[in-house]
Enzyme design. Structure first.
Site, PDB file in Angstrom:
ATOM      1  N   SER A 187      22.282 -88.498 -37.490  1.00  0.00           N
ATOM      2  CA  SER A 187      23.307 -89.636 -37.581  1.00  0.00           C
ATOM      3  C   SER A 187      22.363 -90.895 -37.147  1.00  0.00           C
ATOM      4  CB  SER A 187      24.158 -89.932 -37.871  1.00  0.00           C
ATOM      5  OG  SER A 187      24.968 -91.133 -38.349  1.00  0.00           O
ATOM      6  N   GLY A 188      22.220 -91.802 -37.020  1.00  0.00           N
ATOM      7  CA  GLY A 188      21.209 -92.812 -36.159  1.00  0.00           C
ATOM      8  C   GLY A 188      22.289 -93.789 -35.754  1.00  0.00           C
ATOM      9  N   HIS A 189      23.712 -93.966 -35.739  1.00  0.00           N
ATOM     10  CA  HIS A 189      24.780 -94.738 -35.101  1.00  0.00           C
ATOM     11  C   HIS A 189      25.409 -93.421 -34.122  1.00  0.00           C
ATOM     12  CE1 HIS A 189      28.499 -93.701 -37.138  1.00  0.00           C
ATOM     13  NE2 HIS A 189      28.014 -93.458 -38.384  1.00  0.00           N
ATOM     14  N   GLY A 219      24.511 -89.567 -42.275  1.00  0.00           N
ATOM     15  CA  GLY A 219      24.738 -88.837 -41.208  1.00  0.00           C
ATOM     16  C   GLY A 219      25.842 -87.827 -42.912  1.00  0.00           C
ATOM     17  N   THR A 259      12.255 -96.712 -51.199  1.00  0.00           N
ATOM     18  CA  THR A 259      11.827 -97.218 -50.182  1.00  0.00           C
ATOM     19  C   THR A 259      12.476 -96.950 -48.605  1.00  0.00           C
ATOM     20  OG1 THR A 259      10.705 -98.269 -52.033  1.00  0.00           O
ATOM     21  CG2 THR A 259      10.600 -99.321 -49.833  1.00  0.00           C
ATOM     22  N   CYS A 316      36.531 -92.432 -40.391  1.00  0.00           N
ATOM     23  CA  CYS A 316      36.805 -92.261 -41.336  1.00  0.00           C
ATOM     24  C   CYS A 316      37.965 -92.792 -41.889  1.00  0.00           C
ATOM     25  CB  CYS A 316      35.488 -91.046 -42.036  1.00  0.00           C
ATOM     26  SG  CYS A 316      34.050 -91.179 -41.193  1.00  0.00           S
TER      27      CYS A 316
HETATM   28  N1  PLP Z   1      29.670 -85.625 -40.032  1.00  0.00           N
HETATM   29  C1  PLP Z   1      29.866 -85.696 -38.525  1.00  0.00           C
HETATM   30  C2  PLP Z   1      30.601 -84.013 -38.124  1.00  0.00           C
HETATM   31  C3  PLP Z   1      30.491 -87.028 -37.362  1.00  0.00           C
HETATM   32  O1  PLP Z   1      30.979 -87.344 -36.923  1.00  0.00           O
HETATM   33  C4  PLP Z   1      30.061 -88.308 -39.355  1.00  0.00           C
HETATM   34  C5  PLP Z   1      30.684 -89.405 -38.530  1.00  0.00           C
HETATM   35  O2  PLP Z   1      31.985 -89.432 -37.837  1.00  0.00           O
HETATM   36  C6  PLP Z   1      29.438 -88.008 -39.952  1.00  0.00           C
HETATM   37  C7  PLP Z   1      29.540 -86.665 -40.245  1.00  0.00           C
HETATM   38  C8  PLP Z   1      29.039 -88.895 -41.021  1.00  0.00           C
HETATM   39  O3  PLP Z   1      27.616 -89.769 -40.719  1.00  0.00           O
HETATM   40  P1  PLP Z   1      27.519 -90.784 -41.109  1.00  0.00           P
HETATM   41  O4  PLP Z   1      28.482 -91.798 -41.046  1.00  0.00           O
HETATM   42  O5  PLP Z   1      26.019 -91.514 -40.553  1.00  0.00           O
HETATM   43  O6  PLP Z   1      27.355 -90.389 -42.999  1.00  0.00           O
END
Ligand code: PLP
Length: 394
Positions: free
Chosen positions: A207-209, A76, A244, A331
């Site tokens: 975002s996948g996860h 993401g 790739t 994060c």
């Molecule tokens: N944007 C938001 C609102 C998110 O909550 C997060 C991850 O917590 C991200 C972006 C970043 O996504 P990724 O962990 O896939 O880089």
């Protein structure tokens, strides 16, 4: 934690478990079907077919008109960076980089960091405020829109408090002024139904996860005719993202989107039910405050502040009981600094430090919620005692 202890995982906004059907779909591409999708022989073309199927699945979930509007990325954060820096790097009819941008105070770091780069490269960035519920002020966006505004980037739903922004109204404003609109929908995709086409969005990150696909894959929706300068150059993804393709990850993301699309009409109601029970239970506790918008909020997200305790201590105490929740965005966890989101919402620092986020997801049950509500008050009381004693000593 003893290895046999059952975990109650209530932190789905941080990351989600891989669903078995997603893993099943990915396995062939981690084993025999290892061909490079850019190779012309059959082994490669099987991978190409799988990538294109996933593109259609992602496009279907978000309501994109054309699958080729989906650009696969590594996460993401990369999707956010591609949208923002990709626009800022466009030349402004030969008059240097694009000039003016608008974002909000409560964006994810992925967005805020990209805007820091835009600023460092000479761009101007206006940051709109939020109210006490974490909603952006439309009038303030209107006020900041200028002739040379190139892009507005406002998140769909906030990762900490879950507040959903008035995306439709912001799109209208941007359309009126001919300004591009990007939304970071990493927390919204798969949790609430919407269509990028109906909303009229120009770009959207996912975002996948966060939706039961693996980590290491994401996507940016880019409406046809929107131009971007790639961050990673190369011929893949129609020149918009070189490298790739992560075939297995992309297949997993596609499958997760297909599953989410099937379950979307029922899932949010289940979450809503569990969320209400959580809120009811936690609001009964002394000196508890629910944060975020009362109604316009993600169906899986509950955010509380408790007086006289540290959120981090609650997380550690609950971890010992086998419960995973968060005291802030994954994060920046580990710091006791109150989050920039709560600060922007005007939550006093002394209250904000006692905050926790509970985010529901696939696999959670009402009995887990009840178990949490049984254990939480005990951990809260214990940690409040520790906090009080610490304060008395200092
Ligand atoms: N944007 C938001 C609102 C998110 O909550 C997060 C991850 O917590 C991200 C972006 C970043 O996504 P990724 O962990 O896939 O880089």
């Amino acid at each position: 934690m003893p290895s046999e202890q059952k975990i109650i995982y209530l932190d789905h906004n941080a990351t989600t478990p891989l669903r078995p059907e997603v893993l099943e779909a990915m396995l062939p591409y981690l084993r025999d079907q290892f061909g490079n999708p850019n190779s012309t022989y059959r082994l490669g073309q099987q991978s190409r077919k799988a990538v294109e199927k996933a593109r259609s699945q992602v496009a279907a979930l978000i309501g994109a008109e054309f699958p080729d509007e989906v650009v696969f990325t590594s996460c993401g954060s990369e999707a956010d960076a591609l949208a923002i820096q990709g626009v800022s790097r466009l030349s402004n009819n030969g008059a240097g980089p694009q000039k003016h941008f608008i974002t909000s105070q409560i964006e994810h770091d992925a967005v805020l960091e990209s805007f820091r780069i835009v600023r460092a490269q000479g761009g101007e960035v206006s940051v709109v405020r939020v109210d006490r519920h974490g909603s952006v002020d439309l009038e303030e966006i209107r006020y900041h829109l200028r002739k040379d505004t190139r892009l507005v980037s406002i998140m769909f739903a906030n990762n900490e408090v879950g507040t959903i922004q008035p995306i439709q109204e912001i799109t209208h404003l941007c359309r009126e002024k001919g300004v591009l609109f990007h939304t970071d929908a990493v927390q919204a995709v798969g949790k609430i139904p919407f269509s990028v086409k109906e909303l009229g969005l120009d770009m959207l990150s996912l975002s996948g996860h966060k939706l039961n696909a693996p980590k290491g894959v994401g996507a940016l929706y880019v409406r046809r005719r929107v131009n971007l300068v790639p961050l990673v150059t190369g011929h893949q993804e129609r020149e918009r993202r070189g490298g790739t393709e992560n075939v297995a990850g992309i297949v997993g993301l596609g499958e997760a989107c297909a599953v989410a699309q099937k379950e979307l009409p029922i899932h949010p109601r289940e979450f809503l039910w569990m969320r209400q029970r959580l809120e009811q239970g936690l609001l009964r506790l002394p000196k508890a405050q629910l944060n975020g918008h009362p109604t316009s909020r993600l169906p899986n997200t509950v955010h509380f502040s408790f007086d006289g305790v540290e959120g981090h201590a609650l997380v550690v105490g609950l971890d010992l009981e086998g419960i995973c929740i968060s005291s802030g965005p994954a994060c920046s966890s580990g710091s006791v600094e109150p989050s920039h989101v709560l600060k922007a919402m005007g939550v006093p620092a002394s209250v904000a430090v006692g905050s926790v986020r509970i985010s529901l997801g696939w696999g959670n049950t009402l009995s887990e919620v009840e178990e949490f509500l049984k254990i939480f008050p005990k951990v809260l009381n214990k940690q409040r005692e520790v906090f009080k004693n610490f304060e008395l000593r200092t």
